[in-house]
Design a protein around this motif. Structure first.
Motif, PDB file in Angstrom:
ATOM      1  N   MET A 196       0.837  -1.203   0.000  1.00 27.28           N
ATOM      2  CA  MET A 196       0.000   0.000   0.000  1.00 27.28           C
ATOM      3  C   MET A 196       0.873   1.255   0.000  1.00 27.28           C
ATOM      4  SD  MET A 196      -3.145  -0.888  -0.143  1.00 27.28           S
ATOM      5  CE  MET A 196      -4.023   0.577   0.316  1.00 27.28           C
ATOM      6  N   ALA A 197       1.975   1.187   0.738  1.00 25.18           N
ATOM      7  CA  ALA A 197       2.892   2.328   0.787  1.00 25.18           C
ATOM      8  C   ALA A 197       3.482   2.586  -0.600  1.00 25.18           C
ATOM      9  CB  ALA A 197       3.997   2.054   1.797  1.00 25.18           C
ATOM     10  N   THR A 198       3.834   1.492  -1.281  1.00 25.58           N
ATOM     11  CA  THR A 198       4.386   1.646  -2.631  1.00 25.58           C
ATOM     12  C   THR A 198       3.338   2.220  -3.572  1.00 25.58           C
ATOM     13  OG1 THR A 198       5.714  -0.294  -2.184  1.00 25.58           O
ATOM     14  CG2 THR A 198       5.611   0.412  -4.473  1.00 25.58           C
ATOM     15  N   LEU A 199       2.119   1.697  -3.457  1.00 23.61           N
ATOM     16  CA  LEU A 199       1.049   2.157  -4.352  1.00 23.61           C
ATOM     17  C   LEU A 199       0.758   3.649  -4.165  1.00 23.61           C
ATOM     18  CD1 LEU A 199      -1.400  -0.872  -4.088  1.00 23.61           C
ATOM     19  CD2 LEU A 199      -0.112  -0.161  -6.097  1.00 23.61           C
ATOM     20  N   SER A 200       0.818   4.079  -2.893  1.00 24.01           N
ATOM     21  CA  SER A 200       0.535   5.497  -2.641  1.00 24.01           C
ATOM     22  C   SER A 200       1.653   6.391  -3.185  1.00 24.01           C
ATOM     23  CB  SER A 200       0.335   5.735  -1.141  1.00 24.01           C
ATOM     24  OG  SER A 200       1.538   5.479  -0.467  1.00 24.01           O
ATOM     25  N   GLY A 201       2.794   5.782  -3.476  1.00 23.41           N
ATOM     26  CA  GLY A 201       3.925   6.564  -3.985  1.00 23.41           C
ATOM     27  C   GLY A 201       3.944   6.671  -5.509  1.00 23.41           C
ATOM     28  N   ILE A 202       3.014   5.996  -6.180  1.00 27.14           N
ATOM     29  CA  ILE A 202       2.987   6.064  -7.648  1.00 27.14           C
ATOM     30  C   ILE A 202       2.437   7.432  -8.086  1.00 27.14           C
ATOM     31  CG2 ILE A 202       2.025   5.051  -9.760  1.00 27.14           C
ATOM     32  CD1 ILE A 202       1.824   2.390  -8.244  1.00 27.14           C
ATOM     33  N   ASN A 203       3.130   8.036  -8.988  1.00 31.32           N
ATOM     34  CA  ASN A 203       2.749   9.375  -9.433  1.00 31.32           C
ATOM     35  C   ASN A 203       1.362   9.349 -10.098  1.00 31.32           C
ATOM     36  OD1 ASN A 203       2.562  11.910 -10.504  1.00 31.32           O
ATOM     37  ND2 ASN A 203       4.604  11.899 -11.448  1.00 31.32           N
ATOM     38  N   PRO A 204       0.378  10.096  -9.565  1.00 25.31           N
ATOM     39  CA  PRO A 204      -0.983  10.072 -10.136  1.00 25.31           C
ATOM     40  C   PRO A 204      -1.036  10.589 -11.577  1.00 25.31           C
ATOM     41  CG  PRO A 204      -0.855  11.592  -8.262  1.00 25.31           C
ATOM     42  CD  PRO A 204       0.467  10.955  -8.376  1.00 25.31           C
ATOM     43  N   GLU A 205      -0.022  11.353 -11.928  1.00 23.42           N
ATOM     44  CA  GLU A 205      -0.007  11.886 -13.300  1.00 23.42           C
ATOM     45  C   GLU A 205       0.068  10.763 -14.330  1.00 23.42           C
ATOM     46  OE1 GLU A 205       3.140  14.693 -13.520  1.00 23.42           O
ATOM     47  OE2 GLU A 205       2.113  16.140 -12.217  1.00 23.42           O
ATOM     48  N   LEU A 206       0.706   9.663 -13.894  1.00 25.59           N
ATOM     49  CA  LEU A 206       0.803   8.522 -14.814  1.00 25.59           C
ATOM     50  C   LEU A 206      -0.583   7.988 -15.154  1.00 25.59           C
ATOM     51  CD1 LEU A 206       3.793   6.583 -13.212  1.00 25.59           C
ATOM     52  CD2 LEU A 206       3.807   7.813 -15.374  1.00 25.59           C
ATOM     53  N   TYR A 207      -1.420   7.899 -14.089  1.00 23.71           N
ATOM     54  CA  TYR A 207      -2.789   7.413 -14.308  1.00 23.71           C
ATOM     55  C   TYR A 207      -3.578   8.398 -15.164  1.00 23.71           C
ATOM     56  CZ  TYR A 207      -1.913   3.949 -10.669  1.00 23.71           C
ATOM     57  OH  TYR A 207      -1.404   2.916  -9.940  1.00 23.71           O
ATOM     58  N   GLU A 208      -3.396   9.678 -14.865  1.00 23.93           N
ATOM     59  CA  GLU A 208      -4.120  10.710 -15.625  1.00 23.93           C
ATOM     60  C   GLU A 208      -3.741  10.631 -17.100  1.00 23.93           C
ATOM     61  OE1 GLU A 208      -3.411  14.540 -13.850  1.00 23.93           O
ATOM     62  OE2 GLU A 208      -4.097  13.804 -11.898  1.00 23.93           O
ATOM     63  N   ALA A 209      -2.443  10.526 -17.341  1.00 24.91           N
ATOM     64  CA  ALA A 209      -1.952  10.456 -18.726  1.00 24.91           C
ATOM     65  C   ALA A 209      -2.510   9.223 -19.428  1.00 24.91           C
ATOM     66  CB  ALA A 209      -0.427  10.423 -18.734  1.00 24.91           C
ATOM     67  N   ALA A 210      -2.515   8.099 -18.675  1.00 24.83           N
ATOM     68  CA  ALA A 210      -3.027   6.853 -19.257  1.00 24.83           C
ATOM     69  C   ALA A 210      -4.511   6.975 -19.584  1.00 24.83           C
ATOM     70  CB  ALA A 210      -2.787   5.693 -18.294  1.00 24.83           C
ATOM     71  N   SER A 211      -5.265   7.654 -18.678  1.00 27.86           N
ATOM     72  CA  SER A 211      -6.706   7.836 -18.909  1.00 27.86           C
ATOM     73  C   SER A 211      -6.938   8.686 -20.142  1.00 27.86           C
ATOM     74  CB  SER A 211      -7.350   8.525 -17.699  1.00 27.86           C
ATOM     75  OG  SER A 211      -7.234   7.711 -16.591  1.00 27.86           O
ATOM     76  N   ILE A 212      -6.149   9.738 -20.272  1.00 28.19           N
ATOM     77  CA  ILE A 212      -6.276  10.612 -21.444  1.00 28.19           C
ATOM     78  C   ILE A 212      -5.978   9.821 -22.718  1.00 28.19           C
ATOM     79  CG2 ILE A 212      -5.226  12.605 -22.622  1.00 28.19           C
ATOM     80  CD1 ILE A 212      -4.816  13.755 -19.711  1.00 28.19           C
ATOM     81  N   ASP A 213      -5.021   8.897 -22.585  1.00 35.15           N
ATOM     82  CA  ASP A 213      -4.682   8.055 -23.748  1.00 35.15           C
ATOM     83  C   ASP A 213      -5.706   6.955 -23.992  1.00 35.15           C
ATOM     84  OD1 ASP A 213      -2.480   9.556 -24.182  1.00 35.15           O
ATOM     85  OD2 ASP A 213      -1.052   8.180 -23.215  1.00 35.15           O
ATOM     86  N   GLY A 214      -6.721   6.877 -23.126  1.00 34.90           N
ATOM     87  CA  GLY A 214      -7.807   5.918 -23.348  1.00 34.90           C
ATOM     88  C   GLY A 214      -7.632   4.579 -22.649  1.00 34.90           C
ATOM     89  N   ALA A 215      -6.717   4.509 -21.709  1.00 35.79           N
ATOM     90  CA  ALA A 215      -6.517   3.232 -20.992  1.00 35.79           C
ATOM     91  C   ALA A 215      -7.662   3.006 -20.008  1.00 35.79           C
ATOM     92  CB  ALA A 215      -5.193   3.261 -20.247  1.00 35.79           C
ATOM     93  N   ASP A 216      -8.199   1.805 -20.012  1.00 35.67           N
ATOM     94  CA  ASP A 216      -9.249   1.513 -19.024  1.00 35.67           C
ATOM     95  C   ASP A 216      -8.610   1.109 -17.692  1.00 35.67           C
ATOM     96  OD1 ASP A 216      -8.383  -1.068 -19.304  1.00 35.67           O
ATOM     97  OD2 ASP A 216     -10.043  -1.684 -20.611  1.00 35.67           O
ATOM     98  N   ARG A 217      -9.452   0.725 -16.728  1.00 34.74           N
ATOM     99  CA  ARG A 217      -8.965   0.427 -15.370  1.00 34.74           C
ATOM    100  C   ARG A 217      -7.964  -0.730 -15.368  1.00 34.74           C
ATOM    101  NH1 ARG A 217     -13.335   0.471 -10.497  1.00 34.74           N
ATOM    102  NH2 ARG A 217     -12.176   1.880  -9.159  1.00 34.74           N
ATOM    103  N   TRP A 218      -8.353  -1.761 -16.057  1.00 34.19           N
ATOM    104  CA  TRP A 218      -7.509  -2.960 -16.102  1.00 34.19           C
ATOM    105  C   TRP A 218      -6.151  -2.644 -16.757  1.00 34.19           C
ATOM    106  CZ3 TRP A 218      -5.940  -7.227 -14.330  1.00 34.19           C
ATOM    107  CH2 TRP A 218      -5.236  -8.139 -15.117  1.00 34.19           C
ATOM    108  N   GLN A 219      -6.209  -1.869 -17.844  1.00 40.08           N
ATOM    109  CA  GLN A 219      -4.962  -1.515 -18.533  1.00 40.08           C
ATOM    110  C   GLN A 219      -4.067  -0.637 -17.651  1.00 40.08           C
ATOM    111  OE1 GLN A 219      -6.999  -0.019 -22.009  1.00 40.08           O
ATOM    112  NE2 GLN A 219      -6.044  -1.605 -23.301  1.00 40.08           N
ATOM    113  N   ARG A 220      -4.705   0.262 -16.882  1.00 40.98           N
ATOM    114  CA  ARG A 220      -3.900   1.115 -15.982  1.00 40.98           C
ATOM    115  C   ARG A 220      -3.204   0.255 -14.925  1.00 40.98           C
ATOM    116  NH1 ARG A 220      -8.460   4.709 -16.147  1.00 40.98           N
ATOM    117  NH2 ARG A 220      -9.059   4.124 -14.043  1.00 40.98           N
TER     118      ARG A 220
END
Lengths: 317, 538
Positions: A196-220
């Motif tokens: 959980m500590a590692t997960l909280s350290g993942i940069n949220p911008e990566l998820y945002e960028a992936a969402s903008i690129d059309g990645a769904d939940r599973w792909q993220r």
């Protein structure tokens, strides 16, 4: 250029004694730790010599050379315990780590923060229960009667006939699966903390960028979360692999005579040899078994250290 | 600098290696006395015997020695939590004992659960107490290693034996190892008696079984019928036990009706030879009976994983009707707990069925004098003769100190009212709201009755406790004391694990007995067993 400068370690021209005197404050602070380590870690190591003796705790030990080791390597009980220790520990480690990763990922997907915190607290709690209590609780839950929660449930679903309930802790082919499940229940929650500590350290911008690129939940999850966790997963596996020989309490409280062949590990084997022999125990023999256990544990630490250096670029010790 | 560091490292390594190599065997251990050394080829027992013979040649010699014996100033005693603890007024006990004997007493009383850890450390340290309380395994082991003083002559010439006040001296004879005595127990070891619920018997219309056939009929009725009278057939079972085989002698005491004449460990047969009962045909019969009963549902399915408290709780919840459990006080406890659950608490403490013959009595913890005790004859007189004097000394060891542990003053204690002169136990100093029940000696198990006066606490014993104890005492035999040999230390751990596994496999997994016995031989069990038997017969 910079790297060359970093590698150049300054060498003091003062003598060792003078440096110790100069840093006497630090040495003084270190002294209690040193004394503690010497008394409680190094001095007891003198007992290792007993593995080369016959010793019952009364008369002086009698030197017997490698006799204890010869006996140990000729005993089926020892080899069964040795094999079980490695099998149970490693399987438990893989299952627990896998479960912890899955639970962490699921928790990470939770949106409602309050519910997430409650869920985390609930799954951490079993870690704080003693193994004795855990064993008692699961003996009731897995009872081969209609009072056992699992058997009652299976009966309701029609998988088990009333009167033919399953004796999970008393059947040789079911003891280990039951043991692993109990371990998952008890330790998985605690194991999620680091993930959980590692997960909280993942940069949220990566998820945002992936969402903008059309990645769904599973792909993220597949392309961001899991790769980010991988280094931690390997670290956890390596660190825990070094401790696989320490298995005792959880097995001791859950094993019984019917499943001894499937459950006996080196620590419980030593216990039996010491306390259940019906005679004054030969501490020489049990020390020999303990020594082998420690040596294997030590070898595992060194191997893990080596693997860690190869994978992570730094060791664990 | 680098050289200095290397030199320092080398010195440290050298010191560690030398300390490992040389710290072995130099301690000044009392057990290293030439009398008990291995070099002369004699065992500690034999040497002790010789030493005893040298010092005590005949009764006259013993008497003279007795006259010459000088009272020690102080006796150092090591005991577990069965004596009143420090928190429960041990200081008062020590004071009273000193007033009685004129000798100071120093009691070493480690935590009860860690007692044998501390005993082991104490014996290994060489600083032995004068008197020590030991369980049967340690008693036999330490006797064979020369730790204990041979008190055979002291016992045979003791006043308590000569007076005829000990009605069953064979209980002490049962503690002899190769004919020599190294310790005395003031009380019997007790054991388990089979309790059967009378209401259940009445409900199924059967009487108390006297043989195995009748017993089977009761088992069947309790399992398939409606013994608890709730209108549902088959929702109960007959027997439950904590494990299918005990962890220590007498091993079979929770399921005696099934084991009958089988004994799964070492014992001396009628021909005076040590044998391993597990390898005898009787064991096969026992396994068959256990397997059949288990498969028919007569025995609790969970017996393998039950603890004793699990069994008790199930008994109180009316899940089963026949419970083999400790005689004496537990007779009352079982009754009270059943009644507390609104059930009929009447229990019948069964006499053993014909095939069992006698219940097995465990070896009681034994009081021993160590071989380093400076004045063992005097310690024997002062310690044992007062502990079992049938009067004040025995009362002290049985009930404790007047005014601290018991009283005869008119008062109310824990809700119970006592009149002037009525003996009663006082409130436990440690557990408020409960009364003491006894000190070290259980009055129902004492090997000597009070002779100087009536047992003051006899009136307090509940009839059901007395009844179960008397049933047991009249129908029991002492479990054999097994010697500790080198082979026993080496192989009995693995052997016991294998035996227990085979019993569990046959009974709970329904495995073929012949195949399992063959496995016993194939996996070394028969060989280890024979080696131990040979060592015992040597």
């Amino acid at each position: 250029m910079f790297r060359q400068k970093k590698d150049k370690v300054p060498v003091s021209t003062r003598s060792l004694g003078k440096r110790i005197y100069y840093y006497r404050g630090f040495y003084l602070m270190f002294l209690p730790v040193l004394i503690f380590a010497l008394i409680f870690y190094y001095a007891p190591m003198l007992g290792i010599r007993l593995s080369f003796y016959d010793y019952k705790g009364i008369k002086d030990p009698v030197f017997t050379g490698l006799k204890n080791f010869e006996k140990m390597f000729s005993m089926k009980g020892f080899w069964a315990a040795f094999k079980n220790t490695l099998e149970i520990s490693i399987i438990k480690l893989l299952i627990n780590t896998g479960a912890a990763v899955v639970i962490s990922l699921l928790l990470n997907e939770l949106i409602f923060l309050r519910f997430k915190k409650i869920a985390q607290t609930i799954i951490y709690l079993p870690h704080f229960m003693s193994w004795v209590v855990t064993a008692s609780v699961f003996t009731l839950i897995l009872s081969p009667t209609q009072e056992g929660l699992v058997n009652a449930f299976l009966t309701t679903l029609g998988f088990v006939e009333k009167g033919n309930e399953i004796y999970f802790l008393g059947l040789r082919n079911l003891w280990r699966p039951a043991y692993y499940v109990i371990n998952i229940w008890k330790e998985t929650g605690w194991g999620t903390i680091i993930f959980m500590a590692t997960l909280s350290g993942i940069n949220p911008e990566l998820y945002e960028a992936a969402s903008i690129d059309g990645a769904d939940r599973w792909q993220r999850m597949k392309f961001i979360t899991i790769p980010a966790l991988m280094n931690t997963i390997i670290t956890v596996l390596i660190l825990n692999l070094a401790k696989v020989m320490n298995l005792f309490e959880s097995v001791f409280v859950l094993q019984n005579h019917a499943v001894v062949r499937q459950s006996d590990v080196l620590a419980t084997y030593i216990y039996t040899q010491t306390f259940n022999s019906g005679a004054l125990p030969n501490y020489g023999y049990t020390t020999a078994v303990g020594l082998v256990r420690s040596l294997v544990g030590c070898a595992l630490v060194l191997i893990c250290n080596h693997i860690s250096k190869r994978i992570r670029g730094r060791g664990i010790v | 600098m680098r050289g200095k560091r290397s030199l320092l490292s080398l010195i440290l390594v050298f010191v560690m290696v030398m300390s490992l190599a040389l710290t072995g065997c130099g301690k000044d251990d009392p057990a290293k006395d030439p009398d008990v050394s291995e070099t002369d080829g004699k065992s500690g027992n034999e040497d002790n015997k010789d030493a005893q013979k040298d010092s005590d040649s005949g009764k006259d010699g013993q008497k003279d020695a007795k006259d010459e014996v000088k009272k020690p100033e102080k006796i150092k005693v090591m005991v577990d939590g069965t004596l009143v603890t420090q928190e429960n007024g041990r200081a008062a006990f020590e004071k009273a004992w000193t007033e009685l004997t004129g000798v100071e007493i120093e009691i070493i009383q480690p935590d009860h659960d860690a007692y044998y850890d501390v005993v082991g450390q104490t014996i290994a340290s060489g600083d032995w107490p004068d008197v020590i309380l030991l369980g049967s395994t340690y008693y036999a082991g330490y006797a064979s290693e020369g730790v204990l003083w041979d008190m055979t002559e002291a016992w045979e010439n003791s006043d308590m034996l000569a007076s005829g006040a000990i009605p069953n001296p064979e209980l002490i004879d049962g503690l002899k190892i190769d004919g020599r005595l190294y310790g005395i127990t003031p009380a019997r070891g007790n054991g388990c008696v089979t309790y059967i619920k009378k209401a259940w018997l009445d409900n199924v219309g059967l009487g108390v079984p006297t043989n195995y056939d009748e017993y089977l009929k009761v088992l069947d009725a309790f399992t398939t019928g409606d013994p608890d009278g709730n209108g549902v057939n088959g929702d109960t079972y007959a027997v439950s036990s904590a494990g299918l085989i005990g962890k220590e002698a007498p091993y079979t005491n929770y399921l005696p009706e099934f084991y009958q004449d089988a004994f799964p460990s070492f014992y001396m047969n009628e021909e005076g030879k040590w044998v391993d009962g597990f390898t005898e045909p009787a064991m096969v019969g026992a396994l068959e009976r256990l397997r059949d009963a288990y498969q028919k549902g007569y025995i609790d399915k969970e017996s393998l994983t039950n603890g004793t408290s699990d069994c008790r709780n199930k008994f109180y919840e009316d899940k089963f009707g026949i419970f083999t459990y400790w005689a004496g006080t537990w007779g009352t406890n079982l009754k009270k707990n059943l009644e507390a659950n609104g059930l009929d608490g009447e229990l019948i403490a069964m006499e053993p069925i014909a095939e069992v013959g006698a219940y097995l009595e465990r070896q009681a913890p034994v009081w021993c004098i160590t071989s380093t005790c400076e004045n063992p004859e005097a310690v024997f007189d002062i310690f044992f003769e007062t502990m079992l004097d049938g009067g004040e000394g025995q009362r002290l060891w049985t009930y404790g100190v007047e005014g601290v542990h018991w009283s005869t003053v008119a008062e109310e204690v824990c809700g119970n009212t006592y009149t002037e002169g009525q003996f009663h136990m006082l409130e436990n100093l440690e557990k408020e709201g409960t009364q003491y029940t006894k000190n070290h000696i259980d009055p129902m198990l004492s090997i000597r009755k009070f002779t100087a006066f009536e047992d003051p606490g006899a009136w307090q014993i509940a009839p059901e406790a007395r009844n179960s104890q008397e049933t047991f005492n009249a129908n029991s035999k002492l479990v054999p004391l097994v010697l500790s040999t080198e082979e026993m230390s080496q192989y009995n751990g693995d052997l016991t694990t294998l035996k227990n596994e085979i019993v569990a496999n046959v009974v709970t997994q329904g495995m073929d007995i012949e195949a399992e016995m063959q496995r016993f031989a194939d996996e070394g069990g028969a060989e280890w067993s024979q080696m131990i038997v040979d060592s015992l017969n040597r």
